[in-house]
Design a protein around this motif. Structure first.
Motif, mmCIF file in Angstrom:
data_model
loop_
_atom_site.group_PDB
_atom_site.id
_atom_site.type_symbol
_atom_site.label_atom_id
_atom_site.label_comp_id
_atom_site.label_asym_id
_atom_site.label_seq_id
_atom_site.Cartn_x
_atom_site.Cartn_y
_atom_site.Cartn_z
ATOM 1 N N CYS A 27 0.851 -1.185 0.000
ATOM 2 C CA CYS A 27 0.000 0.000 0.000
ATOM 3 C C CYS A 27 0.888 1.236 0.000
ATOM 4 O O CYS A 27 1.875 1.302 0.728
ATOM 5 N N ASN A 28 0.516 2.177 -0.828
ATOM 6 C CA ASN A 28 1.281 3.411 -0.968
ATOM 7 C C ASN A 28 0.359 4.459 -1.571
ATOM 8 O O ASN A 28 0.005 4.337 -2.734
ATOM 9 N N PRO A 29 -0.101 5.436 -0.820
ATOM 10 C CA PRO A 29 0.311 5.773 0.533
ATOM 11 C C PRO A 29 -0.538 5.087 1.593
ATOM 12 O O PRO A 29 -1.616 4.575 1.319
ATOM 13 N N VAL A 30 0.001 5.143 2.804
ATOM 14 C CA VAL A 30 -0.722 4.755 4.010
ATOM 15 C C VAL A 30 -0.591 5.921 4.981
ATOM 16 O O VAL A 30 0.474 6.519 5.087
ATOM 17 N N VAL A 31 -1.682 6.264 5.653
ATOM 18 C CA VAL A 31 -1.620 7.235 6.739
ATOM 19 C C VAL A 31 -2.002 6.500 8.008
ATOM 20 O O VAL A 31 -3.021 5.818 8.060
ATOM 21 N N TRP A 32 -1.126 6.623 9.012
ATOM 22 C CA TRP A 32 -1.393 6.059 10.319
ATOM 23 C C TRP A 32 -1.687 7.203 11.286
ATOM 24 O O TRP A 32 -1.145 8.297 11.147
ATOM 25 N N LEU A 33 -2.506 6.927 12.294
ATOM 26 C CA LEU A 33 -2.834 7.909 13.323
ATOM 27 C C LEU A 33 -2.475 7.324 14.674
ATOM 28 O O LEU A 33 -2.750 6.160 14.953
ATOM 29 N N SER A 34 -1.852 8.140 15.517
ATOM 30 C CA SER A 34 -1.556 7.742 16.888
ATOM 31 C C SER A 34 -2.125 8.793 17.823
ATOM 32 O O SER A 34 -1.772 9.970 17.744
ATOM 33 N N ARG A 36 -0.385 20.604 7.193
ATOM 34 C CA ARG A 36 -1.569 21.137 7.864
ATOM 35 C C ARG A 36 -2.011 22.383 7.112
ATOM 36 O O ARG A 36 -1.212 23.265 6.830
ATOM 37 N N MET A 37 -3.292 22.431 6.795
ATOM 38 C CA MET A 37 -3.872 23.552 6.077
ATOM 39 C C MET A 37 -4.954 24.164 6.965
ATOM 40 O O MET A 37 -5.411 23.520 7.905
ATOM 41 N N PRO A 38 -5.401 25.386 6.683
ATOM 42 C CA PRO A 38 -6.446 25.996 7.510
ATOM 43 C C PRO A 38 -7.734 25.166 7.563
ATOM 44 O O PRO A 38 -8.456 25.189 8.549
ATOM 45 N N TRP A 39 -7.999 24.391 6.531
ATOM 46 C CA TRP A 39 -9.230 23.615 6.443
ATOM 47 C C TRP A 39 -9.030 22.138 6.765
ATOM 48 O O TRP A 39 -9.954 21.358 6.673
ATOM 49 N N GLY A 40 -7.843 21.718 7.140
ATOM 50 C CA GLY A 40 -7.622 20.307 7.464
ATOM 51 C C GLY A 40 -6.213 19.861 7.135
ATOM 52 O O GLY A 40 -5.253 20.613 7.299
ATOM 53 N N ILE A 41 -6.090 18.634 6.652
ATOM 54 C CA ILE A 41 -4.788 18.026 6.364
ATOM 55 C C ILE A 41 -4.723 17.672 4.885
ATOM 56 O O ILE A 41 -5.682 17.149 4.313
ATOM 57 N N LEU A 42 -3.583 17.943 4.278
ATOM 58 C CA LEU A 42 -3.341 17.616 2.887
ATOM 59 C C LEU A 42 -2.247 16.557 2.832
ATOM 60 O O LEU A 42 -1.224 16.674 3.507
ATOM 61 N N LEU A 43 -2.461 15.515 2.039
ATOM 62 C CA LEU A 43 -1.463 14.477 1.794
ATOM 63 C C LEU A 43 -1.131 14.494 0.317
ATOM 64 O O LEU A 43 -2.022 14.357 -0.528
ATOM 65 N N LEU A 44 0.140 14.696 0.007
ATOM 66 C CA LEU A 44 0.617 14.591 -1.373
ATOM 67 C C LEU A 44 1.444 13.325 -1.491
ATOM 68 O O LEU A 44 2.225 13.008 -0.594
ATOM 69 N N ASN A 45 1.278 12.620 -2.578
ATOM 70 C CA ASN A 45 2.085 11.432 -2.849
ATOM 71 C C ASN A 45 2.713 11.603 -4.218
ATOM 72 O O ASN A 45 2.031 11.615 -5.228
ATOM 73 N N ARG A 46 4.038 11.768 -4.235
ATOM 74 C CA ARG A 46 4.772 11.904 -5.491
ATOM 75 C C ARG A 46 5.444 10.571 -5.771
ATOM 76 O O ARG A 46 6.490 10.290 -5.241
ATOM 77 N N ALA A 47 4.825 9.765 -6.559
ATOM 78 C CA ALA A 47 5.417 8.482 -6.943
ATOM 79 C C ALA A 47 5.761 8.591 -8.424
ATOM 80 O O ALA A 47 6.419 9.535 -8.826
ATOM 81 N N GLU A 48 5.285 7.675 -9.228
ATOM 82 C CA GLU A 48 5.502 7.783 -10.661
ATOM 83 C C GLU A 48 4.684 8.933 -11.239
ATOM 84 O O GLU A 48 4.930 9.404 -12.319
ATOM 85 N N GLY A 49 3.700 9.400 -10.502
ATOM 86 C CA GLY A 49 2.884 10.563 -10.824
ATOM 87 C C GLY A 49 2.584 11.256 -9.508
ATOM 88 O O GLY A 49 3.203 10.972 -8.495
ATOM 89 N N THR A 50 1.627 12.144 -9.498
ATOM 90 C CA THR A 50 1.278 12.867 -8.282
ATOM 91 C C THR A 50 -0.188 12.621 -7.962
ATOM 92 O O THR A 50 -1.032 12.652 -8.856
ATOM 93 N N ALA A 51 -0.482 12.398 -6.684
ATOM 94 C CA ALA A 51 -1.853 12.244 -6.217
ATOM 95 C C ALA A 51 -1.987 13.018 -4.914
ATOM 96 O O ALA A 51 -1.002 13.254 -4.219
#
Length: 124
Positions: free
Chosen positions: A35-42, A66-81
């Protein structure tokens, strides 16, 4: 488990990365091939996954912000998501322009400063 980015929001710690092999299989059948990406929470010192995306590439390149409206996750692999979350527990994938989503990883180089390291000067 390969952690690439961490983000603390109050008493909560978010970690983003990829899971491969035994670590991936421990996340369930959805991650049997990684799996890529994975986000874990503690929240209490124990990690639990909140986002699992079956691997579509082999490069880990996650970044949490961290953004004013929440959390942003960027994944730069063979492309961007990109994914967004207001709470950190429910994630929604963003639709990106094709030119961004298909962009390969690139190293951006700044042009040299005039007069630095062998550039030619006009009239010189």
């Amino acid at each position: 488990m390969d952690i690439r980015s961490t983000l603390r929001v109050g008493h909560r710690l978010f970690l983003a990365g990829g899971a491969w092999g035994r670590a991936a299989r421990s996340l369930g059948p959805r991650c049997a091939d990684g799996c890529n990406p994975v986000v874990w929470l503690s929240e209490n010192g124990r990690l639990h996954p909140v986002l699992l995306v079956p691997a579509q590439g082999s490069i880990d390149g996650e970044h949490l912000s961290r953004m004013p409206w929440g959390i942003l996750l960027l994944n730069r692999a063979e492309g961007t998501a990109a994914w967004v979350s207001r709470t950190g527990t429910v994630w929604r994938r963003l639709s990106l322009p094709r030119s961004v989503a298909e962009a390969p990883r690139q190293v951006v180089r700044r042009p040299p400063r005039p007069g630095a390291g062998g550039d030619s000067q006009p009239g010189g």
